[in-house]
Design a protein around this motif. Structure first.
Motif, PDB file in Angstrom:
ATOM      1  N   LYS A  23       5.113  31.464   1.645  1.00 55.96           N
ATOM      2  CA  LYS A  23       5.352  31.640   3.079  1.00 55.96           C
ATOM      3  C   LYS A  23       4.740  30.485   3.879  1.00 55.96           C
ATOM      4  O   LYS A  23       3.746  29.891   3.479  1.00 55.96           O
ATOM      5  CB  LYS A  23       4.758  32.966   3.562  1.00 55.96           C
ATOM      6  CG  LYS A  23       5.498  34.189   3.054  1.00 55.96           C
ATOM      7  CD  LYS A  23       4.897  35.455   3.628  1.00 55.96           C
ATOM      8  CE  LYS A  23       5.685  36.687   3.189  1.00 55.96           C
ATOM      9  NZ  LYS A  23       7.027  36.734   3.788  1.00 55.96           N
ATOM     10  N   ALA A  24       5.350  30.174   5.014  1.00 51.89           N
ATOM     11  CA  ALA A  24       4.804  29.157   5.909  1.00 51.89           C
ATOM     12  C   ALA A  24       3.440  29.621   6.420  1.00 51.89           C
ATOM     13  O   ALA A  24       3.202  30.822   6.588  1.00 51.89           O
ATOM     14  CB  ALA A  24       5.755  28.924   7.079  1.00 51.89           C
ATOM     15  N   PHE A  25       2.533  28.660   6.646  1.00 53.44           N
ATOM     16  CA  PHE A  25       1.217  29.040   7.154  1.00 53.44           C
ATOM     17  C   PHE A  25       0.640  27.920   8.012  1.00 53.44           C
ATOM     18  O   PHE A  25       1.073  26.756   7.938  1.00 53.44           O
ATOM     19  CB  PHE A  25       0.266  29.384   6.002  1.00 53.44           C
ATOM     20  CG  PHE A  25      -0.063  28.241   5.081  1.00 53.44           C
ATOM     21  CD1 PHE A  25      -1.234  27.496   5.237  1.00 53.44           C
ATOM     22  CD2 PHE A  25       0.797  27.909   4.040  1.00 53.44           C
ATOM     23  CE1 PHE A  25      -1.536  26.453   4.378  1.00 53.44           C
ATOM     24  CE2 PHE A  25       0.492  26.871   3.175  1.00 53.44           C
ATOM     25  CZ  PHE A  25      -0.678  26.138   3.348  1.00 53.44           C
TER      26      PHE A  25
ATOM     27  N   PRO B  42      -5.006  36.289  11.828  1.00 56.36           N
ATOM     28  CA  PRO B  42      -5.500  35.131  11.083  1.00 56.36           C
ATOM     29  C   PRO B  42      -6.787  35.475  10.346  1.00 56.36           C
ATOM     30  O   PRO B  42      -7.448  36.465  10.661  1.00 56.36           O
ATOM     31  CB  PRO B  42      -5.741  34.083  12.178  1.00 56.36           C
ATOM     32  CG  PRO B  42      -6.027  34.887  13.408  1.00 56.36           C
ATOM     33  CD  PRO B  42      -5.188  36.132  13.284  1.00 56.36           C
ATOM     34  N   VAL B  43      -7.164  34.665   9.368  1.00 54.31           N
ATOM     35  CA  VAL B  43      -8.357  34.896   8.569  1.00 54.31           C
ATOM     36  C   VAL B  43      -9.273  33.682   8.690  1.00 54.31           C
ATOM     37  O   VAL B  43      -8.816  32.532   8.607  1.00 54.31           O
ATOM     38  CB  VAL B  43      -7.989  35.135   7.085  1.00 54.31           C
ATOM     39  CG1 VAL B  43      -9.239  35.295   6.234  1.00 54.31           C
ATOM     40  CG2 VAL B  43      -7.098  36.369   6.963  1.00 54.31           C
ATOM     41  N   HIS B  44     -10.569  33.953   8.877  1.00 56.94           N
ATOM     42  CA  HIS B  44     -11.547  32.888   8.980  1.00 56.94           C
ATOM     43  C   HIS B  44     -12.078  32.538   7.591  1.00 56.94           C
ATOM     44  O   HIS B  44     -12.449  33.424   6.821  1.00 56.94           O
ATOM     45  CB  HIS B  44     -12.702  33.308   9.894  1.00 56.94           C
ATOM     46  CG  HIS B  44     -13.675  32.203  10.180  1.00 56.94           C
ATOM     47  ND1 HIS B  44     -14.981  32.225   9.760  1.00 56.94           N
ATOM     48  CD2 HIS B  44     -13.514  31.024  10.830  1.00 56.94           C
ATOM     49  CE1 HIS B  44     -15.591  31.127  10.149  1.00 56.94           C
ATOM     50  NE2 HIS B  44     -14.716  30.375  10.805  1.00 56.94           N
TER      51      HIS B  44
ATOM     52  N   TRP C 196      -9.520  28.341  10.132  1.00 51.28           N
ATOM     53  CA  TRP C 196      -8.721  29.559  10.200  1.00 51.28           C
ATOM     54  C   TRP C 196      -7.415  29.339   9.438  1.00 51.28           C
ATOM     55  O   TRP C 196      -6.928  28.214   9.340  1.00 51.28           O
ATOM     56  CB  TRP C 196      -8.400  29.921  11.646  1.00 51.28           C
ATOM     57  CG  TRP C 196      -9.584  30.363  12.439  1.00 51.28           C
ATOM     58  CD1 TRP C 196     -10.452  29.575  13.131  1.00 51.28           C
ATOM     59  CD2 TRP C 196     -10.023  31.710  12.619  1.00 51.28           C
ATOM     60  NE1 TRP C 196     -11.412  30.336  13.739  1.00 51.28           N
ATOM     61  CE2 TRP C 196     -11.177  31.660  13.444  1.00 51.28           C
ATOM     62  CE3 TRP C 196      -9.567  32.952  12.183  1.00 51.28           C
ATOM     63  CZ2 TRP C 196     -11.867  32.804  13.826  1.00 51.28           C
ATOM     64  CZ3 TRP C 196     -10.254  34.093  12.563  1.00 51.28           C
ATOM     65  CH2 TRP C 196     -11.394  34.014  13.374  1.00 51.28           C
ATOM     66  N   ILE C 197      -6.856  30.425   8.933  1.00 51.66           N
ATOM     67  CA  ILE C 197      -5.528  30.367   8.319  1.00 51.66           C
ATOM     68  C   ILE C 197      -4.707  31.538   8.834  1.00 51.66           C
ATOM     69  O   ILE C 197      -5.202  32.674   8.934  1.00 51.66           O
ATOM     70  CB  ILE C 197      -5.606  30.375   6.775  1.00 51.66           C
ATOM     71  CG1 ILE C 197      -4.194  30.233   6.178  1.00 51.66           C
ATOM     72  CG2 ILE C 197      -6.286  31.631   6.233  1.00 51.66           C
ATOM     73  CD1 ILE C 197      -4.186  29.955   4.692  1.00 51.66           C
ATOM     74  N   SER C 198      -3.477  31.248   9.206  1.00 50.90           N
ATOM     75  CA  SER C 198      -2.546  32.270   9.676  1.00 50.90           C
ATOM     76  C   SER C 198      -1.266  32.144   8.864  1.00 50.90           C
ATOM     77  O   SER C 198      -0.664  31.067   8.806  1.00 50.90           O
ATOM     78  CB  SER C 198      -2.250  32.064  11.172  1.00 50.90           C
ATOM     79  OG  SER C 198      -1.283  32.990  11.631  1.00 50.90           O
TER      80      SER C 198
END
Length: 304
Positions: A73-75, A58-60, A49-51
């Motif tokens: 941006k921070a992730f 979030p995106v899978h 996952w990424i947020s």
């Protein structure tokens, strides 16, 4: 060159880092704000996952997917975003350029990433067109991108002489492939970047970039696009977000800014090379687009 190549060459993307990690579940890594950088990452194996900071959901991601993070941006990435995260600054601090780091014993997820610094005020010309997170899904037509990722991983694992230079070139290829695929995926966006996916409008844009000093008119650009003047003007404004003449002026000023920063050519010569017979007309256009007079351009950029 074509418009995308032209603009990327002005940005001079400098590959600060090509690296990867092979990690075992459960895991989560918090990446800090990246500054004025653009980052690409590819899921070579597994899923995660990424947020991204500022995005609500979030995106899978799965094997073969790529992400583009244009705004620094921070992730957070992880197998489970509820897992207490490791801090990237601490976790990857000893890792050098082109190194794959094994974490938690590895085996569950492998990620290859590249980070670029973008130089110059022209960076906004590209970044303004892109969202905080762009996802390019794995699919049949992404063979060129897959080959680039596979070669990147092979270079990282082998570490042969010259691998740093090879990785820098592969990183640039990966960035361009991701931009191409995103452009074609989301061609409904407005701006020069998305307009490149329109065959007719891109012909006119290519003509401008091939000869910015030409005395272009809406009529001559419409002929390049194979359209009537009125249809071309309306479609160009709809796709690019500004009129053909406004785009021409903007591109000329981008080139002028580059020459002012990186050459010793006098303003009279720069203005003439971009189609302005009058230095005063050039200076007026430059100040309108760039926010300052040509003579003060470099000093303005150096001011904190």
């Amino acid at each position: 060159m074509d418009p995308l190549s032209d603009i990327l060459s002005l940005l001079r993307p400098d590959n600060y880092l090509s690296a990867g990690f092979d990690i075992g579940a459960p895991w989560a890594i918090q990446f800090p704000h990246q500054g004025h950088n653009i980052k690409t990452a590819a899921i070579v194996k597994g899923e995660c996952w990424i947020s991204v900071e500022g995005l609500s959901e979030p995106v899978h991601l799965q094997t073969g997917d790529c992400v583009l993070l244009p705004h620094g941006k921070a992730f957070l990435m992880g197998s489970d975003l509820d897992v207490p995260p490791m801090l990237a600054g601490t976790t990857f601090k000893p890792t050098g350029f082109g190194v794959i780091r094994t974490l938690n014993g590895g085996g569950d997820c492998v990620v290859a990433s590249c980070r670029f610094g973008l130089q110059g005020p022209q960076a906004d010309m590209l970044l303004a067109m892109l969202p905080p997170l762009a996802v390019i899904r794995n699919r049949d037509e992404s063979e060129a991108l897959r080959q680039c990722i596979e070669r990147t991983m092979a270079e990282m694992r082998k570490g042969d002489p010259g691998s740093k230079l090879v990785l820098q070139h592969l990183a640039h290829m990966m960035l361009i492939q991701v931009l191409r695929m995103y452009m074609n995926d989301d061609a409904k966006g407005v701006g020069w970047f998305f307009a490149l996916a329109d065959p007719q409008i891109s012909k006119a844009m290519s003509a401008i970039h091939a000869d910015p000093a030409q005395n272009w008119t809406v009529e001559t650009l419409a002929r390049c696009a194979g359209m009537s003047r009125s249809a071309f003007a309306a479609r160009f404004k709809d796709k690019v977000g500004k009129s053909p003449m406004a785009y021409l002026t903007h591109w000329r000023m981008m080139l002028a800014g580059e020459k002012l920063l990186h050459s010793r050519a006098p303003i009279s010569q720069i203005s003439l090379s971009l189609g302005y017979e009058s230095e005063s007309a050039f200076s007026t256009a430059f100040k309108r687009v760039m926010g300052c007079a040509p003579r003060g351009y470099g000093r303005t950029l150096d001011t904190p």
